[in-house]
Design a protein around this motif. Structure first.
Motif, PDB file in Angstrom:
ATOM      1  N   LEU A 171       0.829  -1.211   0.000  1.00 21.43           N
ATOM      2  CA  LEU A 171       0.000   0.000   0.000  1.00 21.43           C
ATOM      3  C   LEU A 171       0.859   1.254   0.000  1.00 21.43           C
ATOM      4  O   LEU A 171       0.583   2.217  -0.719  1.00 21.43           O
ATOM      5  CB  LEU A 171      -0.921   0.002   1.225  1.00 21.43           C
ATOM      6  N   VAL A 172       1.903   1.253   0.801  1.00 22.81           N
ATOM      7  CA  VAL A 172       2.767   2.426   0.899  1.00 22.81           C
ATOM      8  C   VAL A 172       3.640   2.560  -0.341  1.00 22.81           C
ATOM      9  O   VAL A 172       3.896   3.656  -0.827  1.00 22.81           O
ATOM     10  CB  VAL A 172       3.643   2.344   2.170  1.00 22.81           C
ATOM     11  N   GLY A 173       4.098   1.427  -0.868  1.00 17.69           N
ATOM     12  CA  GLY A 173       4.981   1.478  -2.025  1.00 17.69           C
ATOM     13  C   GLY A 173       4.300   1.948  -3.288  1.00 17.69           C
ATOM     14  O   GLY A 173       4.937   2.530  -4.170  1.00 17.69           O
ATOM     15  N   ASN A 174       2.978   1.734  -3.395  1.00 14.15           N
ATOM     16  CA  ASN A 174       2.270   2.017  -4.642  1.00 14.15           C
ATOM     17  C   ASN A 174       1.356   3.233  -4.594  1.00 14.15           C
ATOM     18  O   ASN A 174       0.731   3.577  -5.602  1.00 14.15           O
ATOM     19  CB  ASN A 174       1.437   0.792  -5.050  1.00 14.15           C
ATOM     20  N   ASN A 175       1.240   3.883  -3.455  1.00 14.11           N
ATOM     21  CA  ASN A 175       0.294   5.002  -3.325  1.00 14.11           C
ATOM     22  C   ASN A 175       0.958   6.197  -2.643  1.00 14.11           C
ATOM     23  O   ASN A 175       1.949   6.049  -1.933  1.00 14.11           O
ATOM     24  CB  ASN A 175      -0.928   4.564  -2.502  1.00 14.11           C
ATOM     25  N   LYS A 176       0.376   7.363  -2.875  1.00 18.12           N
ATOM     26  CA  LYS A 176       0.883   8.582  -2.238  1.00 18.12           C
ATOM     27  C   LYS A 176       0.234   8.823  -0.885  1.00 18.12           C
ATOM     28  O   LYS A 176       0.742   9.602  -0.082  1.00 18.12           O
ATOM     29  CB  LYS A 176       0.653   9.779  -3.146  1.00 18.12           C
ATOM     30  N   PHE A 177      -0.922   8.172  -0.646  1.00 20.18           N
ATOM     31  CA  PHE A 177      -1.639   8.323   0.614  1.00 20.18           C
ATOM     32  C   PHE A 177      -2.070   6.957   1.116  1.00 20.18           C
ATOM     33  O   PHE A 177      -2.249   6.016   0.337  1.00 20.18           O
ATOM     34  CB  PHE A 177      -2.891   9.208   0.446  1.00 20.18           C
ATOM     35  N   LEU A 178      -2.254   6.865   2.421  1.00 19.58           N
ATOM     36  CA  LEU A 178      -2.779   5.658   3.040  1.00 19.58           C
ATOM     37  C   LEU A 178      -3.993   6.052   3.867  1.00 19.58           C
ATOM     38  O   LEU A 178      -3.920   6.940   4.725  1.00 19.58           O
ATOM     39  CB  LEU A 178      -1.736   5.012   3.940  1.00 19.58           C
ATOM     40  N   ASN A 179      -5.140   5.412   3.580  1.00 21.46           N
ATOM     41  CA  ASN A 179      -6.339   5.648   4.371  1.00 21.46           C
ATOM     42  C   ASN A 179      -6.274   4.753   5.604  1.00 21.46           C
ATOM     43  O   ASN A 179      -6.403   3.527   5.497  1.00 21.46           O
ATOM     44  CB  ASN A 179      -7.589   5.353   3.539  1.00 21.46           C
ATOM     45  N   LEU A 180      -6.060   5.370   6.739  1.00 17.39           N
ATOM     46  CA  LEU A 180      -5.806   4.645   7.972  1.00 17.39           C
ATOM     47  C   LEU A 180      -6.971   4.800   8.937  1.00 17.39           C
ATOM     48  O   LEU A 180      -7.443   5.921   9.182  1.00 17.39           O
ATOM     49  CB  LEU A 180      -4.526   5.168   8.617  1.00 17.39           C
ATOM     50  N   THR A 181      -7.458   3.699   9.467  1.00 15.48           N
ATOM     51  CA  THR A 181      -8.490   3.725  10.506  1.00 15.48           C
ATOM     52  C   THR A 181      -7.817   3.474  11.843  1.00 15.48           C
ATOM     53  O   THR A 181      -7.126   2.453  12.021  1.00 15.48           O
ATOM     54  CB  THR A 181      -9.560   2.646  10.264  1.00 15.48           C
ATOM     55  N   VAL A 182      -8.000   4.397  12.773  1.00 12.56           N
ATOM     56  CA  VAL A 182      -7.416   4.260  14.107  1.00 12.56           C
ATOM     57  C   VAL A 182      -8.505   4.407  15.155  1.00 12.56           C
ATOM     58  O   VAL A 182      -9.556   5.005  14.914  1.00 12.56           O
ATOM     59  CB  VAL A 182      -6.308   5.309  14.352  1.00 12.56           C
ATOM     60  N   GLN A 183      -8.232   3.848  16.305  1.00 12.21           N
ATOM     61  CA  GLN A 183      -9.139   4.005  17.446  1.00 12.21           C
ATOM     62  C   GLN A 183      -8.507   4.976  18.422  1.00 12.21           C
ATOM     63  O   GLN A 183      -7.367   4.806  18.839  1.00 12.21           O
ATOM     64  CB  GLN A 183      -9.392   2.666  18.114  1.00 12.21           C
ATOM     65  N   ARG A 184      -9.246   6.008  18.761  1.00  9.48           N
ATOM     66  CA  ARG A 184      -8.764   7.028  19.688  1.00  9.48           C
ATOM     67  C   ARG A 184      -9.879   7.388  20.658  1.00  9.48           C
ATOM     68  O   ARG A 184     -10.971   7.762  20.242  1.00  9.48           O
ATOM     69  CB  ARG A 184      -8.316   8.284  18.920  1.00  9.48           C
ATOM     70  N   GLY A 185      -9.614   7.242  21.942  1.00  7.32           N
ATOM     71  CA  GLY A 185     -10.644   7.549  22.925  1.00  7.32           C
ATOM     72  C   GLY A 185     -11.857   6.662  22.808  1.00  7.32           C
ATOM     73  O   GLY A 185     -12.979   7.094  23.114  1.00  7.32           O
ATOM     74  N   GLY A 186     -11.661   5.421  22.340  1.00  4.07           N
ATOM     75  CA  GLY A 186     -12.763   4.482  22.242  1.00  4.07           C
ATOM     76  C   GLY A 186     -13.565   4.571  20.965  1.00  4.07           C
ATOM     77  O   GLY A 186     -14.471   3.766  20.746  1.00  4.07           O
ATOM     78  N   ALA A 187     -13.261   5.547  20.099  1.00  7.52           N
ATOM     79  CA  ALA A 187     -14.006   5.718  18.849  1.00  7.52           C
ATOM     80  C   ALA A 187     -13.068   5.637  17.653  1.00  7.52           C
ATOM     81  O   ALA A 187     -11.913   6.071  17.727  1.00  7.52           O
ATOM     82  CB  ALA A 187     -14.733   7.068  18.857  1.00  7.52           C
ATOM     83  N   ASN A 188     -13.569   5.088  16.557  1.00  9.32           N
ATOM     84  CA  ASN A 188     -12.766   4.986  15.353  1.00  9.32           C
ATOM     85  C   ASN A 188     -12.706   6.321  14.606  1.00  9.32           C
ATOM     86  O   ASN A 188     -13.695   7.056  14.563  1.00  9.32           O
ATOM     87  CB  ASN A 188     -13.318   3.911  14.423  1.00  9.32           C
ATOM     88  N   GLN A 189     -11.539   6.599  14.043  1.00  7.93           N
ATOM     89  CA  GLN A 189     -11.355   7.805  13.233  1.00  7.93           C
ATOM     90  C   GLN A 189     -10.659   7.434  11.932  1.00  7.93           C
ATOM     91  O   GLN A 189      -9.847   6.503  11.900  1.00  7.93           O
ATOM     92  CB  GLN A 189     -10.525   8.851  13.980  1.00  7.93           C
ATOM     93  N   GLN A 190     -10.997   8.168  10.872  1.00 10.65           N
ATOM     94  CA  GLN A 190     -10.383   7.948   9.570  1.00 10.65           C
ATOM     95  C   GLN A 190      -9.341   9.036   9.312  1.00 10.65           C
ATOM     96  O   GLN A 190      -9.641  10.222   9.443  1.00 10.65           O
ATOM     97  CB  GLN A 190     -11.450   7.982   8.471  1.00 10.65           C
ATOM     98  N   LEU A 191      -8.131   8.626   8.945  1.00  8.85           N
ATOM     99  CA  LEU A 191      -7.062   9.566   8.633  1.00  8.85           C
ATOM    100  C   LEU A 191      -6.501   9.252   7.249  1.00  8.85           C
ATOM    101  O   LEU A 191      -6.333   8.086   6.889  1.00  8.85           O
ATOM    102  CB  LEU A 191      -5.929   9.474   9.666  1.00  8.85           C
ATOM    103  N   ARG A 192      -6.232  10.300   6.491  1.00 11.54           N
ATOM    104  CA  ARG A 192      -5.601  10.147   5.185  1.00 11.54           C
ATOM    105  C   ARG A 192      -4.142  10.551   5.354  1.00 11.54           C
ATOM    106  O   ARG A 192      -3.817  11.734   5.474  1.00 11.54           O
ATOM    107  CB  ARG A 192      -6.309  11.028   4.153  1.00 11.54           C
ATOM    108  N   VAL A 193      -3.264   9.560   5.390  1.00  9.57           N
ATOM    109  CA  VAL A 193      -1.862   9.783   5.745  1.00  9.57           C
ATOM    110  C   VAL A 193      -1.001   9.824   4.482  1.00  9.57           C
ATOM    111  O   VAL A 193      -0.888   8.820   3.769  1.00  9.57           O
ATOM    112  CB  VAL A 193      -1.353   8.664   6.677  1.00  9.57           C
ATOM    113  N   PRO A 194      -0.360  10.961   4.182  1.00  9.69           N
ATOM    114  CA  PRO A 194       0.564  11.003   3.045  1.00  9.69           C
ATOM    115  C   PRO A 194       1.806  10.175   3.356  1.00  9.69           C
ATOM    116  O   PRO A 194       2.291  10.181   4.487  1.00  9.69           O
ATOM    117  CB  PRO A 194       0.927  12.493   2.931  1.00  9.69           C
ATOM    118  N   VAL A 195       2.311   9.452   2.366  1.00  7.85           N
ATOM    119  CA  VAL A 195       3.557   8.728   2.581  1.00  7.85           C
ATOM    120  C   VAL A 195       4.697   9.737   2.646  1.00  7.85           C
ATOM    121  O   VAL A 195       4.595  10.857   2.146  1.00  7.85           O
ATOM    122  CB  VAL A 195       3.825   7.693   1.471  1.00  7.85           C
TER     123      VAL A 195
END
Length: 365
Positions: A171-195
């Motif tokens: 995913l990192v090798g072939n894309n400029k961004f990674l759509n990452l789902t993380v849990q913070r404070g008990g709730a899921n959040q979506q982050l668009r992380v640039p490589v």
């Protein structure tokens, strides 16, 4: 050499990786409860043996200290790796710019300590976010729990780091961004992380008190003793950048030292390294002065581009050679004895960097 479990080794390929090893210590055991004595003389309930609880307390304290050292090394190394991607030439890669661990990132006897001290569980948790990385710009935080990447659930448990590498790598090798789902404070959040484009050298801390640093073409290892001697972030940056430069310039291959130095790194990043391997010269040949000077020149540009102060470089290397001269085996000066020649090159390089900074010229060696 006996194979040892490693402490905190980051095996996630797409991450900017570093590893920290605990110093040799007794086997860590889970802390037993200490129930109140039962009134019956037939009760078998006993308090935990004092030596067990002492080992537990020592392991937890040691873990806390080493994690702090690990975090510091990441913080110092981050700008060097990120801001010098162009100088690292073909050794630059797309990376995520954060590290992640779970309690199984530590050897079995320390996983309970990781759970107790760091609150780690089976899931991978963000341990460090490097300043200036895409992860930092996206708002990723230390303590975020990794749930999914581009919709693919990330593994949990004993082999989570290795298995996550198989998911994240492509995913990192072939894309400029990674759509990452993380849990913070008990709730899921979506982050668009640039490589993040960065130098792809693995940074390790060696589990020994000799004052030295090593590079084998792919890795850089700075010993605990060297970190303690260096003290300041600028000085740690001088050492890290010097060995990063050796790797960029291919000096391990040129001197045919890659195998020997690689073996030393493998040994010293073990939980219980075989320090008898450091008897004598450990098979390491002194670095030729021309190669050392070339690495000094490149490293100082890397240091300046990373935002560290090059002005103290001469004083640091002079202090190191005075306190740990070439006669001290397995010390830095023994492996890099051309101090006078190096200092003359350092003076010229620092002068050139200052001139370029004053005239706003690109910092290129």
């Amino acid at each position: 050499m006996n194979k040892m479990n490693k402490f905190g080794t980051l095996s996630l390929v797409p991450l900017i990786a570093a590893s920290v090893l605990l110093s040799a210590c007794s086997t860590f055991q889970s802390q037993p409860s200490s129930p109140e004595p039962a009134p019956s003389v037939l009760s078998t309930a006993t308090e935990a043996p004092p030596q067990v609880t002492a080992k537990m307390a020592a392991a937890r304290q040691q873990l806390s200290q080493m994690v702090a050292l690990q975090d510091r090394l990441y913080r110092v190394a981050g700008p060097l790796l990120i801001n010098n991607a162009d100088l690292c030439r073909t050794q630059a890669r797309n990376l995520l710019g954060f590290t992640a661990k779970n309690k199984y990132s530590y050897p079995g006897e320390f996983s309970d300590a990781a759970a107790a001290v760091l609150n780690y569980s089976d899931r991978l948790e963000v341990a460090t976010v490097l300043a200036g990385s895409g992860a930092a710009r996206a708002g990723l935080r230390k303590g975020d729990i990794l749930i999914a990447a581009d919709g693919k659930l990330l593994p949990v448990g004993v082999n989570a780091e290795t298995e996550a590498a198989a998911v994240l790598g492509p995913l990192v090798g072939n894309n400029k961004f990674l759509n990452l789902t993380v849990q913070r404070g008990g709730a899921n959040q979506q982050l668009r992380v640039p490589v993040t484009r960065a130098c792809a050298f693995k940074i390790d801390i060696g589990n020994s008190d000799n004052v030295n640093a090593y590079s084998d073409g792919q890795r850089v290892m700075i010993t605990r003793g060297m970190v303690n001697f260096a003290q300041s972030d600028d000085a740690i940056a001088y050492v890290l950048a010097k060995d990063i430069a050796h790797n960029v310039l291919g000096h391990a291959a040129t001197t045919k030292q890659a195998y020997t130095v690689g073996g030393i790194i493998d040994n010293l990043i073990a939980v219980r390294p075989d320090l008898s391997m450091l008897i004598g010269t450990a098979g390491v040949k002194p670095m030729p002065q021309e190669l050392d000077a070339a690495a000094d020149n490149l490293s100082l540009y890397m240091v300046a581009r990373a935002g560290y102060n090059v002005a103290g470089a001469r004083a640091f290397w002079q202090r190191l050679s005075t306190q740990y001269p070439a006669s001290v085996l397995n010390g830095y000066t023994a492996n890099h004895p051309a101090v006078s020649y190096r200092l003359s090159v350092i003076d010229k390089t620092v002068s050139a960097i200052r001139s370029k900074q004053a005239s706003s010229q690109p910092l290129l060696p």
